[in-house]
Design a protein around this motif. Structure first.
Motif, short mmCIF file in Angstrom:
data_model
loop_
_atom_site.label_atom_id
_atom_site.label_comp_id
_atom_site.label_asym_id
_atom_site.label_seq_id
_atom_site.Cartn_x
_atom_site.Cartn_y
_atom_site.Cartn_z
N HIS A 23 4.87 -2.69 16.37
CA HIS A 23 5.93 -1.75 16.00
C HIS A 23 5.60 -1.10 14.66
CE1 HIS A 23 8.63 -2.49 19.32
NE2 HIS A 23 8.40 -3.79 19.19
N PHE A 24 5.09 0.11 14.72
CA PHE A 24 4.73 0.83 13.50
C PHE A 24 5.97 1.11 12.65
CE2 PHE A 24 3.11 4.32 10.89
CZ PHE A 24 1.84 3.85 10.59
N SER A 25 7.13 1.26 13.31
CA SER A 25 8.35 1.53 12.55
C SER A 25 8.72 0.34 11.66
CB SER A 25 9.51 1.86 13.50
OG SER A 25 9.79 0.75 14.35
N LEU A 26 8.33 -0.88 12.05
CA LEU A 26 8.56 -2.05 11.19
C LEU A 26 7.75 -1.91 9.91
CD1 LEU A 26 9.68 -4.91 10.68
CD2 LEU A 26 7.70 -5.79 11.96
N TYR A 27 6.47 -1.53 10.07
CA TYR A 27 5.63 -1.30 8.89
C TYR A 27 6.17 -0.15 8.05
CZ TYR A 27 2.16 -4.31 11.19
OH TYR A 27 1.51 -5.35 11.78
N THR A 28 6.64 0.91 8.74
CA THR A 28 7.18 2.07 8.03
C THR A 28 8.37 1.69 7.17
OG1 THR A 28 6.43 3.69 9.66
CG2 THR A 28 8.36 4.27 8.37
N SER A 29 9.35 1.01 7.77
CA SER A 29 10.59 0.70 7.05
C SER A 29 10.34 -0.26 5.90
CB SER A 29 11.63 0.13 8.02
OG SER A 29 11.09 -0.98 8.73
N LEU A 30 9.56 -1.33 6.15
CA LEU A 30 9.25 -2.26 5.06
C LEU A 30 8.33 -1.62 4.04
CD1 LEU A 30 8.71 -5.57 7.09
CD2 LEU A 30 10.49 -5.16 5.39
N GLY A 31 7.40 -0.76 4.52
CA GLY A 31 6.44 -0.11 3.63
C GLY A 31 7.10 0.85 2.67
N LEU A 32 8.06 1.65 3.17
CA LEU A 32 8.77 2.57 2.28
C LEU A 32 9.61 1.80 1.27
CD1 LEU A 32 9.83 5.35 4.82
CD2 LEU A 32 7.96 5.40 3.16
N LEU A 33 10.16 0.66 1.70
CA LEU A 33 10.88 -0.20 0.75
C LEU A 33 9.92 -0.72 -0.32
CD1 LEU A 33 13.39 -1.90 -0.12
CD2 LEU A 33 12.57 -3.66 1.48
N GLY A 34 8.76 -1.22 0.12
CA GLY A 34 7.78 -1.74 -0.83
C GLY A 34 7.25 -0.68 -1.77
N LEU A 35 7.08 0.53 -1.25
CA LEU A 35 6.60 1.64 -2.08
C LEU A 35 7.61 1.92 -3.20
CD1 LEU A 35 4.49 3.97 -2.43
CD2 LEU A 35 5.96 5.34 -0.94
N GLY A 36 8.89 1.98 -2.84
CA GLY A 36 9.90 2.23 -3.85
C GLY A 36 10.01 1.11 -4.86
N LEU A 37 9.93 -0.13 -4.40
CA LEU A 37 10.03 -1.28 -5.31
C LEU A 37 8.83 -1.38 -6.24
CD1 LEU A 37 11.44 -3.98 -2.86
CD2 LEU A 37 12.66 -2.87 -4.75
N SER A 38 7.65 -0.98 -5.74
CA SER A 38 6.45 -1.05 -6.60
C SER A 38 6.58 -0.09 -7.78
CB SER A 38 5.20 -0.72 -5.78
OG SER A 38 5.17 0.65 -5.41
N LYS A 39 7.19 1.04 -7.52
CA LYS A 39 7.41 2.01 -8.60
C LYS A 39 8.46 1.48 -9.58
CE LYS A 39 8.59 6.88 -9.37
NZ LYS A 39 7.45 7.17 -10.22
N LYS A 40 9.53 0.92 -9.02
CA LYS A 40 10.61 0.39 -9.86
C LYS A 40 10.11 -0.77 -10.73
CE LYS A 40 15.08 -1.94 -9.55
NZ LYS A 40 16.08 -2.56 -8.66
N ASN A 41 9.28 -1.63 -10.13
CA ASN A 41 8.80 -2.82 -10.84
C ASN A 41 7.53 -2.54 -11.65
OD1 ASN A 41 10.93 -4.19 -9.68
ND2 ASN A 41 9.70 -4.94 -7.96
N LYS A 42 7.12 -1.28 -11.68
CA LYS A 42 5.98 -0.84 -12.48
C LYS A 42 4.70 -1.62 -12.17
CE LYS A 42 8.91 0.83 -16.22
NZ LYS A 42 9.25 0.79 -17.66
N LYS A 43 4.42 -1.75 -10.90
CA LYS A 43 3.18 -2.40 -10.48
C LYS A 43 2.02 -1.42 -10.65
CE LYS A 43 4.87 -6.36 -9.00
NZ LYS A 43 4.43 -7.66 -9.53
N ASN A 44 0.83 -1.99 -10.86
CA ASN A 44 -0.37 -1.15 -11.06
C ASN A 44 -0.91 -0.72 -9.69
OD1 ASN A 44 -2.57 0.16 -12.02
ND2 ASN A 44 -3.65 -1.68 -12.74
N VAL A 45 -0.32 0.33 -9.15
CA VAL A 45 -0.65 0.74 -7.78
C VAL A 45 -1.27 2.14 -7.74
CG1 VAL A 45 1.11 -0.71 -6.68
CG2 VAL A 45 1.74 1.58 -7.52
N PHE A 46 -1.88 2.59 -8.83
CA PHE A 46 -2.39 3.96 -8.86
C PHE A 46 -3.44 4.19 -7.77
CE2 PHE A 46 -4.64 7.69 -10.16
CZ PHE A 46 -3.68 8.48 -10.78
N LEU A 47 -4.41 3.30 -7.67
CA LEU A 47 -5.46 3.47 -6.65
C LEU A 47 -4.89 3.30 -5.25
CD1 LEU A 47 -8.45 3.98 -6.09
CD2 LEU A 47 -8.84 1.51 -6.26
N LEU A 48 -3.98 2.34 -5.11
CA LEU A 48 -3.34 2.14 -3.80
C LEU A 48 -2.59 3.40 -3.38
CD1 LEU A 48 -2.71 0.15 -1.51
CD2 LEU A 48 -0.71 -0.60 -2.83
#
Length: 754
Positions: free
Chosen positions: A333-358
């Motif tokens: 289910h790609f939508s499972l990856y999509t929904s969790l992934g968009l959540l993770g993307l937003g949280l990584s920005k909020k938590n200031k993770k070093n994700v520039f290359l990612l």
């Protein structure tokens, strides 16, 4: 090494072995499918396969029937072919090993950025991602690009700790170059990669060292591009930036009429007939002409990109999943990856993770698809980076539960469910298309070790059933099923099951009314059963269905030779055959045969004109027997008047001699194929006997002669086409033993194939 030092190695080995075990199980399943080693010419696989095969045999340019795709994968595949002699077990094993290694790379990337738990979750998400595993078992570029993307990411990420090391920079840049060469739209990752190098790798160096490292990076990219660019120039005769299909794909994916998902070949074909100009210029014009429509197009493309639906292109992953038991237990289910992934993307920005290359790979690969068009295989190289973010999203929810932040966990869970619902598969999506079932049927038919006529029919009928919904001409289903039924009917005939053979061959003519082979086989069967007149009429029906079918003329001539009643018609028949024959030797033979038949022509009676008038008088006075005797003499001595044959047929109908009447009508058409009333009469005759397929043939020819819309025949033809197009069939082929399948395949290679 101490016990503590062994642990990371053991963990990596265990992760790799687990991912490999999953793929080994799938390989065992895959090896039972005909698509395992059947490479159909209709698939993109064929071009990679042929290019690789040619390279393994010494063609350094790795040319194939379609050279529009970037050639790097052909060289990779060709090297395996050279070492393994085109062994598909070896090919897929190599790709599955790359997939297992990719799973470990996902773990390492996620662990480095987000921690151990996220690393394990990301590893499981990728190692068990069904679509990724499907593409590792196909000779297409998707999994190859995924591996290069992850490997280049790891090497680039490792430069942070040792920015001065030339060897590391060379290795990272070389793999990155291969990543770009595999599909050049991945170059959209390059701007953010360059920013990453500038900010996070080279920033600690002095100016001279920075210039040196940038020189190595840029120089390595340019130098490693040169061989592929030369290959493309030599193959295409002009400069092509790795992939000749790119400009047209870019145009098609940016037309406002594009659905936003899938490759629309009809849209491309119509566009190519009507438009000119550069790809960028055409797209700019499209934006200016309809800015709102262009915006809506991109909304559709983004929606389908994150959707649960795996859009088919050359193949459908759903077909592979339908045939696999293992795939039912994997993450699909790609939508499972999509929904969790968009959540993770937003949280990584909020938590200031070093994700520039990612983010560089995430957004670069996102654009590399959305700027063109969305299909499942284009999305595969993007998936591991989305999965890493989805693992971080899931990790965060788990962390909130453990730390009793229940409200946050519930809110995040509801958001994930809402996104999954929003990106669910559309109701009108077609996971497995008719062409997919058609290809599978052809694979069962063409693959000798896995030849299974029963399964070929089963999937051929599924192809037909889907075509009923989309294409009443049944372009994929009709020829395929007709070939299956012709072969099976011939097999039953040779076994002595004449009634079974006749039933199957009649089905062949029903699914493909304009295919001459079924009529020839039915006629030959009738001749063996001494139903000579029926055989003759079937050959005539086939000739009307396909006037250029030489094998039918051959059979018809055999029926007319040495028949004193039909010598004049034999000349007409030979003359028709000459019109369609392309072999000069055969044409010469037929002309000689015509001259020979001239010697056998009966003399025309002196009172011929009186006899003709008398026969027609008997016809008008409804003295059927006397009229028949007159017409038979006329047509035996001077077969030049189609009207006499038509009237002879009408007389025979009045006398109840239906088969002979049909023969006379067909002989009228032999003299004058454009006589519409004969076609109309034969159509009515066959309709009255519930032989709608034969009626369809004659109504089609009738309307071709005068397609005026005022003619009532047009409505009859449309009704017949609709009835034929909507026809549903039950399976006819019985389950066959291995021995019977082998015997049928041998027939295919000899009698029918010849």
């Amino acid at each position: 090494m101490t016990k503590e030092q062994y642990r990371p190695v053991i963990l990596i080995a265990a992760l790799c072995l687990f991912a490999l075990l999953i793929r080994l199980i799938y390989l065992i399943e895959l090896s039972r499918f005909p698509l395992f080693d059947t490479v159909l010419a209709t698939m993109d696989h064929f071009n990679f396969d042929q290019g690789a095969l040619n390279f393994s045999k010494g063609d350094w340019l790795a040319r194939s029937p379609n050279n529009s795709y970037s050639p790097l994968y052909k060289y990779f595949l060709g090297a395996i072919y050279y070492l393994s002699d085109r062994n598909f077990y070896v090919v897929y094993s190599v790709q599955f090993v790359m997939g297992a290694v990719s799973s470990v790379l996902v773990f390492l990337i996620a662990r480095e950025i987000f921690g151990f738990r996220t690393g394990i979750l990301a590893y499981l998400g990728f190692a068990l991602y069904g679509t990724q595993i499907v593409y590792e078992g196909i000779i297409l570029r998707a999994s190859f690009i995924t591996f290069l993307g992850l490997l280049s990411f790891c090497l680039l990420s490792g430069l942070k700790s040792r920015p001065k090391e030339t060897g590391r920079l060379l290795a990272a840049t070389f793999v990155l170059s291969l990543f770009f060469q595999s599909r050049p739209n991945t170059l959209l990752c390059l701007p953010l990669i360059c920013l990453y190098l500038n900010r996070h790798v080279f920033s600690s160096l002095n100016p001279s060292e920075i210039i040196r490292q940038w020189g190595i990076f840029a120089g390595t990219l340019i130098v490693t591009f040169i061989p592929i660019l030369i290959q493309c120039y030599l193959v295409h005769g002009r400069f092509v930036f790795m992939d000749a299909s790119g400009p047209m794909s870019f145009i098609m994916g940016n037309l406002t009429s594009h659905l936003g998902v899938g490759y629309e070949h009809q849209l491309v074909e119509s566009f190519m007939r009507e438009s000119y100009g550069s790809a960028i210029g055409i797209v700019i014009q499209e934006i200016l002409n309809n800015p709102v429509g262009f915006l809506e197009l991109y909304i559709r493309k983004v929606y389908f990109f994150f959707n649960d639906f795996e859009p088919p292109s050359n193949i459908s992953v759903y077909l592979y999943k339908e045939l696999s038991v293992l795939q039912n237990g994997l993450l699909n289910h790609f939508s499972l990856y999509t929904s969790l992934g968009l959540l993770g993307l937003g949280l990584s920005k909020k938590n200031k993770k070093n994700v520039f290359l990612l983010n560089g790979y995430f957004f670069g690969l996102f654009l590399s698809v959305v700027l063109f068009y969305v299909v499942a295989r284009f999305r595969v190289p993007f998936a591991p980076f989305l999965i890493i973010y989805s693992a971080y999203g899931l990790h965060s929810i788990i962390e909130w539960i453990f730390t009793r932040k229940i409200k946050m966990a519930v809110a995040a869970g509801l958001a994930v469910l809402a996104l999954m619902f929003a990106f669910r598969t559309p109701d009108n999506a077609l996971p497995i298309r008719q062409v997919d079932y058609g290809n599978l049927s052809m694979a069962f038919f063409n693959n000798e070790p896995r030849f299974d006529l029963k399964l070929a029919e089963d999937f051929g009928l599924k192809c037909w059933e889907l075509e009923i919904q989309t294409d009443l001409n049944h372009q994929n289903g009709k020829g395929l099923l007709a070939t299956i039924y012709n072969l099976y009917g011939y097999f039953l005939w040779k076994k002595g099951d004449h009634s079974g053979a006749e039933k199957v061959l009649q089905r062949s003519s029903m699914v493909y009314p304009f295919n001459p082979i079924s009529y020839r086989l039915l006629a030959n069967l009738d001749l063996e059963l001494e139903r000579n007149l029926k055989a003759l009429n079937l050959l005539h029906t086939g000739r009307v269905a396909n006037p250029s079918a030489g094998e039918l003329y051959d059979n018809l001539v055999r029926q007319y030779v040495n028949n004193s009643h039909r010598v004049h018609l034999l000349r007409v028949l030979l003359n028709k055959w000459i019109e369609f024959e392309t072999d000069p030797k055969m044409v010469q033979f037929l002309k000689e045969e015509m001259e020979k038949q001239m010697e056998n022509l009966p003399e025309i009676p002196r009172d011929f004109n009186r006899m003709a008038k008398q026969a027609q008088d008997f016809y008008l006075r409804e003295q059927w027997q006397k009229a028949l005797e007159g017409y038979e003499i006329l047509n035996r001595h001077h077969a030049v008047n189609a009207e006499w044959f038509f009237e002879q047929g009408l007389v025979l109908e009045k006398l109840g001699r239906q088969e002979e009447a049909v023969t006379s009508f067909y002989e009228a058409l032999l003299i004058d194929p454009s006589d519409r009333k004969v076609h109309k009469h034969l159509a009515d005759h066959f309709l009255s006997r519930n032989q709608a397929v034969f009626a369809l043939i004659h109504m089609t020819r009738n309307e071709e002669l005068d397609p005026a819309p005022r003619d009532q025949g047009k409505n009859i033809l449309l009704a017949l086409q609709e009835k034929w197009g909507r026809q549903r069939f039950d399976p006819l082929v019985s389950s066959l033993s291995l021995k019977e399948n082998k015997a049928i395949f041998d027939l295919f290679k000899t009698s029918l194939h010849a």
